[in-house]
Enzyme design. Sequence first.
Site, PDB file in Angstrom:
ATOM      1  N   SER A  86      -8.777  -0.251  -4.939  1.00 24.07           N
ATOM      2  CA  SER A  86      -8.906   0.025  -3.742  1.00 24.07           C
ATOM      3  C   SER A  86     -10.237   0.392  -3.271  1.00 24.07           C
ATOM      4  CB  SER A  86      -7.925   1.305  -3.384  1.00 24.07           C
ATOM      5  OG  SER A  86      -7.795   1.380  -1.844  1.00 24.07           O
ATOM      6  N   LYS A 130       0.908  -1.088  -0.138  1.00 21.21           N
ATOM      7  CA  LYS A 130      -0.089   0.231   0.044  1.00 21.21           C
ATOM      8  C   LYS A 130       0.912   1.202  -0.229  1.00 21.21           C
ATOM      9  CE  LYS A 130      -4.262   1.674  -0.240  1.00 21.21           C
ATOM     10  NZ  LYS A 130      -5.021   1.248  -1.199  1.00 21.21           N
TER      11      LYS A 130
END
Length: 590
Positions: A389, A195
């Site tokens: 996401s 991430k």
Amino acid sequence: MKSFFKYVLATVTGIVLSVILLFVVGLMIIVGMVSSMSADKEVPVSDNSMLVVDLKHEITERTVPDPFDGLDVPGLIFTKNLGLDDILKRIAAAKDDHRIKGIYLDLSMVSVSFASLQEIRDALLDFKESGKFIVAYSELYTQRAYYLASTADRVYVNPEGTIDFRGLASQTMFLKGTLDKLGIEAQVVKVGTYKSAVEPFMLDKMSDANREQVGSFIGSIYNHFVGEIAASRKLSPDSLFAFADRYAVRNADDAVTYGLADGKKYKDELLIELKDSLNIDEDQDLNAIALTRYQPKAQPAGASVRDRIAVVYAVGEIVSGEGDDQMIGSERISRELRKVRRDDKVKAVVFRVNSPGGSALASDVIWREVELLKKEKPIIVSMGDVAASGGYYIAAAADSIFAQPNTITGSIGVFGLIPNLQGLYNDKLGITYDNVKTGKYADFLTTFDRPLTADERNILQMEVERIYDTFLQRVADGRGLSKVQVDSIGQGRVWSGQQALDIGLVDRLGSIEDAIAAAAKKAGLGEYRIVTYPAIKKPFEALLGNTTDRIGMWFTQRELGEHYRHYEQLKMVLQLRGIQARLPFTMEIH
């Protein structure tokens, strides 16, 4: 007396400028009203015509009527907007239009992401099934432009031009140095090895994990890119990889030698050939109509066709509230999903998602409506250029997910970023703060003039991990996987659409039309109408609603030029609120 004349002159000048400004604004309003009244007016197309396809304008998911389209005001430039939806419809209509004999691809400028390019490319290949010609020409082909040009029967390049063919590269902008100079500390909490959304604010280069994931998905996109071109040009993929690695194609002669182009021509020579293709004498003008002006007659579905398939568009970053046509507002999109769920005429839904993510909370609000909708009627997701996401979060509950091979998706992970502006306020601006509070955490996240305490950081970390666990569960339930399986392909890692198919994050590779066909099949529909949501504002409504914002953005873009994206990203950092499920970086592939 001298001062008197000075003030009089200043007053007169102000009045003249005001009159000019009012004239321009009034002209814009009139144009907007005219556009609203004539938006559906059909432009005549002569027999034996050629459709000119150029993509010089910004391409959005849907055509947004613009009152400034085609407006000619000295010193101001307004470009015609045409959405992907209309581009595909018009190319498809031209295939069966007896007046259109072929397509001329003017590819001097192409600024479209790869998944949208794929949809346009597939539409061009389908057009060729009619037996009509496609000719491509440019002085300089970028790699995106050549991806489309490779579909043509004949690819021509200016004798002094070239075809850019050297492989794909990804570039990420890092802002840590800027933040340091401003005295801003990016305080980060996150879950996910990959991430990397926070890296531009805390590093000055890619982490090893980020470099690994970018190399992986850009390699997947590149393999597909080369494979498609090789098939169209009847070349081997290995030879194209070799050409790119050696940067062998550096001019027009190279392009012809290595089979990427069919010939070198100046524009006048091209026009002669086009006239020959249309059986027109050299002294006659070509019958050409631009894609932006080509408006084929809509084919009525028939009064007896009651059943509908709704296409709900979710485009842009995900935020709480209303949003707009370029920003996914949880309230607005949830309301539209409820609307189609309750509409008995709507038998199936295609949820078109083109989003890098955003607010985790807003994503969950939309996810809930998708989950409720699936219990009552089929819902198929069609992914655009990016559905990552939060964009994947809102797609996960659907019956089925379609993506293009070069869609950017995945990025199952969350983060929080809280700017500490103490250095900016105290050291740079000389501003200090003091406060009184009734409890230890009373000012938690309400002020950015101090760093987080250890306890506050721990609280945020626990919240991020809780939201990530929820994200994993949403995906696991929607995809029929275990949380452990989702975590193994999650961790914030980004995948291409092809990779996502291989690991079970999507079900099929295909276009929005493929998704619509799948929705119709699942609902058992033979005949149906397509209706789209949310409704697009008419040109005059748009003019009244956002003129100030658009003019402000236009002037900012004009002043900053290519650096406007830096300004936008820095502004985004300062505006982030809450836990984010967002694509891990702002990236350019070229």
